[in-house]
Enzyme design. Sequence first.
Site: not given
Length: 548
Positions: A162, A242, A266
């Site tokens: 990420k 996210s 997330s």
Amino acid sequence: MRLSIFFLFSFLIFSCKNPKADHSVSDNIALEDAMVSSNDSIKDFRAFKVLDSEYINVSELWEPFENDLKDFTDETYNRLKPLILEANIPTLHEHISSGKLSYELLTKFYLYRIRKFDRENSLSLNSVISLNPNVIKEAIKADNTDFEVEPHAIYGMPILLKDNINTEGMPTTAGAVALQNNNTEDAFVVKQLKSKGALILGKTNLSEWAYFFCGDCPSGYSAVGGQTLNPYGRRIMDTGGSSSGSGVAVAANFCVGAVGSETSGSILSPSSQNSVVGLKPTIGLLSRSGIVPISSTLDTPGPMTKNVTDNAILLDAMFGFDENDSKSIMTKRDSDYHSNISDISLKGKRFGAFKRLLEDSLYVQSIADLKSKGAKIIEIEEEKIDLPDFLRLLNLDMKTDLPEYLSDYASNEVAVASVQDVIDFNKKDSLNRMPYGQKLFEGIVADSASHEAFQEIKNTLKANGRSFYDKPMKEHNLDGFLSINNYHAGFAAVAEYPAITVPMGYTEKGAPKGLTFIGKPLSENDLLGWAYIYEQVSKRRKAPKNYN
């Protein structure tokens, strides 16, 4: 970290599903992903304000690989597909040991798929934000290295990270233009991965600033990365957030596995929304040093993979005590996280199943699957417990934590030093840098509290989160809880309890859903074992059909 536009929606949906709920919106703000149900995950997302990135030059992205990929033809790709697609790490190592595959070919295969499916075409997913220009050379080196002892199982496996996780050789942007030149050293977990031989393939898109920024933007959007799309329903189904790019990239077989991060939902949200396995570990089990923060109280990285075996391997490869992380846990283990998951039994294990969720046929079927392996299911009502000032916890943490990250871990090329600086920077080109606004950042600046008041907020939230789980656990002698997607992620977050979600099937409209196990702190071995048994008996994951 799915923490913005779904705050209000989640409370409304939670209240509709539970007519007895009598809580204020602010008190239930942590229930941010309750809205991701079989009906709510199908949306009309065709009218995005922004779809493709204005900041990624696709030609420049692929320029470092131009010569190395010249000889990787469609014929080679199609020959390798049966060996690689949906294969777990042990199987990939077997193919490499037998000579059917190599780390170089494995890496080129994933690069080929990313180029084929991820940007600027009719099937583009916008899940990858940058690529490691040296990854093929590193894969060749992995092929030519001899070992006296067998390396870690993660050795030679291409992993995506990420893009809020510091990684040398690629900028760490958190999806924000303000961090476009944030060239850093490796975060602690990245050093751990590299020390065990993992290949860092690249970085994944995310909901900008881990979805604690705009307030009115779709999940999976960032200014730098554009709009991530769900491979099970491109431009129709929510990606979750996210860690959107990580979930999408794993689902579409762009990597062996990916690393996400979670504050509250997330990892669990995009994992369940994209039919992959996602683990949110006990806070402090994995280091957060060198990761762009929301909350030093609640943040954690975690593994996202196509199966439980790979999830355990990736978790183990990142594990390690970090003296620079105030919440890092020094814990001894009898073994690694992956060698004994098949030895754990469900026989006699007692799980709390929330009565409200028994209207979901996939959840009911999952319970039947667990019962078939000896699990005891106890139907329970959810505790009527509030999570007051959850949003304020995030505001107050990020107000301090982001400047500390920018001071201690960001590049000298980054011109911003505070949340206010980012707000001012974005206003200089609002159309491109903040097309959905920056409401949550403005809320951070507006919030304040004394040290004592802030500590009281944290203490109350943790106590309430623990009570939500501990009271029924003690009353019914439970080993763990069963939820859906990240419906109870807020309570797990503030309680600092770990959770793992596993694909449990698809709705009539094809939307993926996940069965989520929640356990006591440091129960990762049990969670992985329970998830593995469920995965093997159910075998619900299906690869997205347009990306086979």
